[in-house]
Design a protein around this motif. Structure first.
Motif, PDB file in Angstrom:
ATOM      1  N   ALA B 130       0.836  -1.209   0.000  1.00 36.21           N
ATOM      2  CA  ALA B 130       0.000   0.000   0.000  1.00 36.21           C
ATOM      3  C   ALA B 130       0.871   1.258   0.000  1.00 36.21           C
ATOM      4  N   GLN B 131       1.893   1.244   0.836  1.00 32.93           N
ATOM      5  CA  GLN B 131       2.799   2.392   0.899  1.00 32.93           C
ATOM      6  C   GLN B 131       3.477   2.621  -0.453  1.00 32.93           C
ATOM      7  N   GLY B 134       1.169   4.063  -2.846  1.00 31.69           N
ATOM      8  CA  GLY B 134       0.572   5.321  -2.400  1.00 31.69           C
ATOM      9  C   GLY B 134      -0.908   5.194  -2.054  1.00 31.69           C
ATOM     10  N   LEU B 135      -1.336   3.987  -1.636  1.00 26.54           N
ATOM     11  CA  LEU B 135      -2.749   3.760  -1.343  1.00 26.54           C
ATOM     12  C   LEU B 135      -2.997   3.662   0.161  1.00 26.54           C
ATOM     13  N   PRO B 136      -4.214   4.006   0.603  1.00 24.34           N
ATOM     14  CA  PRO B 136      -4.553   3.789   2.016  1.00 24.34           C
ATOM     15  C   PRO B 136      -4.717   2.292   2.284  1.00 24.34           C
ATOM     16  N   SER B 137      -4.545   1.909   3.534  1.00 24.93           N
ATOM     17  CA  SER B 137      -4.696   0.491   3.871  1.00 24.93           C
ATOM     18  C   SER B 137      -5.361   0.343   5.222  1.00 24.93           C
TER      19      SER B 137
END
Lengths: 283, 253
Positions: B130-131, B134-137
């Motif tokens: 996710a990091q 660049g995504l939320p998790s």
């Protein structure tokens, strides 16, 4: 070595104890924010850039598991999660010990390269003692894509395992739902509550409120009899406070024998009925 | 919606595990392998979400050639296509990097994976992925509800507590075992799977990206606890001894 301890309410003094073993220069902070993964990642990142530690230490809590890997990745690092011990040898980088293969093996993991490195410690692995100064950290700015609602519990538990003197607990070794009566008979012969490890409740073979372990109930009865439970750490944290632990398992290397006081290595489908027989005989 | 599921192949549950000669990893030669259990629940969740919302389920896995078997089994359960990144890396950061490289051009709406693996047990691959993307998790998820442009999840906390969390899509979720009921592959599914695409990417980018920040120096059996009294042999004798000990030594019965 300079150590930054990130302290939350859960495991606070254990984390401080570990941090003090890891280095003489310890700074301890709690994050003064409601938790979301994004908010804590950027807050602790800001704190690390300010404090510039070689090692960052967390408790291996559900919260840490939710954001610390992301934080470590921002520094190009892997979090060494759930460590149970540490060794510092002269000037070499430290070695951290963690379980792998569900507790069947321990691994010595050595850090490579410059800090900051990231380590989370297992609950119960360091003895909680003293509580040095913990400062509160408020980041300059906070943004979060996650929006969190207040924690809640499901409907009240029908079964309170914490009040039981004797618990018979069943794991994967029971193989199928139709075999549950085998352990039920033992619980009955002992006047014990019946409990289970997570996979048994996941499969719906016993209700969720009979689950012992990190996501279920934490019990400390006089006697805990683990039948066909291998002893993953998630289960052990829920029962290792029992006064007497008995393990019945066909695998002599099962981690459950590490915490047991008495054990029988054998086929539970032979051993458990024999136990029931014996208990009836000598009543 | 397009859902990617990252799965891992691990030794078959209850396999007798032996160390390799160097004592740095297990001896894999005689082992059988299967899908990591929490990943099986992630796959099932993806299939159920597709049934509800339509779209496509892609399974992706990093590992040696043997991993294609586990991908094929996921296709037999109903996934639409597979991506196999051939690499022998076991470094979490390296593996997440490989997954990110392969998934970037796919731009899935949702990425699911199990909360941890039964071998290394780091429980980080999804979060690191996710990091990198660049995504939320969110982790240790017990329930997934897709809403327009966002997802609402039920996250497990300690001691029987839970929390609902909302975040925008695309997002990465790590799935807890037991949130759904696993399906078996049907005969038709197995037949269909033979014609489904598995894209093989043969690159060992892990080494190029960054050297691992930690290495497994040694793997070994934990020291035996000497306090345990073990009764072996015939079950009746062992049972009799145990009851006697509980009664007269531990005095708990």
């Amino acid at each position: 070595m300079s150590v930054l301890a990130i302290v939350e309410q859960r495991m606070a003094s254990e984390v401080l104890a570990a941090a003090q073993q890891f280095g003489s220069d310890v700074k301890a902070y709690s994050i003064d924010l409601p938790y979301t993964a994004d908010a804590y990642t950027s807050a602790v990142e800001e704190l690390i850039r300010k404090v510039n530690p070689t090692l960052v230490v967390f408790g291996h809590t559900y919260q840490t598991r939710d954001y610390a890997p992301r934080l470590a990745a921002r520094f190009g690092r892997t979090l060494i999660g759930d460590v149970i011990a540490a060794r510092f040898e002269k000037k070499d980088p430290p070695v951290f010990v963690r379980q792998m293969f569900q507790g069947k093996f321990n691994a010595d993991v050595r850090l490579v390269g410059d800090g900051p490195h990231f380590v989370s410690i297992q609950a119960g692995a360091w003895r909680a003692d003293g509580s040095p100064q913990v400062e509160k950290f408020s980041p300059a700015s906070v943004t979060s894509r996650q929006v969190a609602e207040p924690p809640f519990r499901e409907a009240a538990r029908a079964v309170d395992l914490t009040a039981a003197d004797i618990i018979v607990s069943v794991g994967r070794g029971i193989k199928e739902k139709e075999n549950i009566p085998v352990v039920e008979a033992l619980a009955q012969a002992l006047g014990a509550e019946l409990a289970a490890s997570r996979p048994i409740c996941d499969a719906g073979w016993l209700p969720m409120d009979r689950q012992v372990g990190s996501s279920g109930q934490t019990v400390s009865p006089k006697v805990y009899i683990a039948v066909g439970i291998s002893g993953a750490i998630q289960h052990l944290v829920g029962m290792k406070g029992a006064k007497t632990i008995v393990a019945i398992n066909k695998d002599p290397d099962a981690p459950i024998f590490e915490v047991a006081h008495y054990g029988i290595v054998g086929d539970l489908f032979e051993v458990v009925p024999a136990l029931v027989e014996e208990l009836k005989k000598t009543k | 919606m397009k859902i990617a599921v990252a799965i891992k192949q691990v030794p078959l549950r209850d396999s007798p595990l032996r160390l390799n000669a160097a004592g740095t990893w297990i001896d894999e030669d005689t082992l059988s392998f299967e899908i990591n259990e929490p990943d099986a629940y992630a796959l099932e969740e993806a299939l159920q979400l597709r049934e509800k919302h339509g779209g496509e389920v892609i399974v992706i896995s990093v590992g040696p050639a043997r991993v294609s078997q586990t991908i094929r089994e996921a296709l037999a359960k109903g996934a639409d296509r597979g991506i196999h990144i051939e690499s022998s890396s076991i470094d979490t950061f390296g593996i997440a990097n490989l997954l990110a490289t392969a998934l970037r051009p796919e731009s899935p709406d949702l990425i699911l994976t199990g909360l941890q693996s039964d071998d290394l047990g780091y429980g980080q691959t999804g979060v690191v992925l996710a990091q990198l993307l660049g995504l939320p998790s969110s982790t240790i998820i017990m329930q997934v509800e897709i809403q327009p442009g966002k997802v609402r999840v039920k996250r497990e906390l300690e001691d029987g507590w839970f929390q609902h969390i909302e975040m925008p899509l695309p997002a990465v979720l790590t799935i807890q075992s037991g949130l759904n009921k696993l399906r078996y592959a049907t005969l038709m599914g197995i037949k269909k799977a033979k014609t489904k695409e598995i894209k093989v990417i043969s690159l060992d980018r892990a080494a190029e990206v960054a050297p691992p920040s930690a290495v497994i120096e040694k793997l070994y059996a934990p020291e035996k606890n000497k306090q345990a009294q073990i009764f072996e042999g015939d079950p009746r004798t062992a049972a009799a001894k145990l009851v006697e000990k509980l009664r007269f030594e531990a005095r708990v019965l």
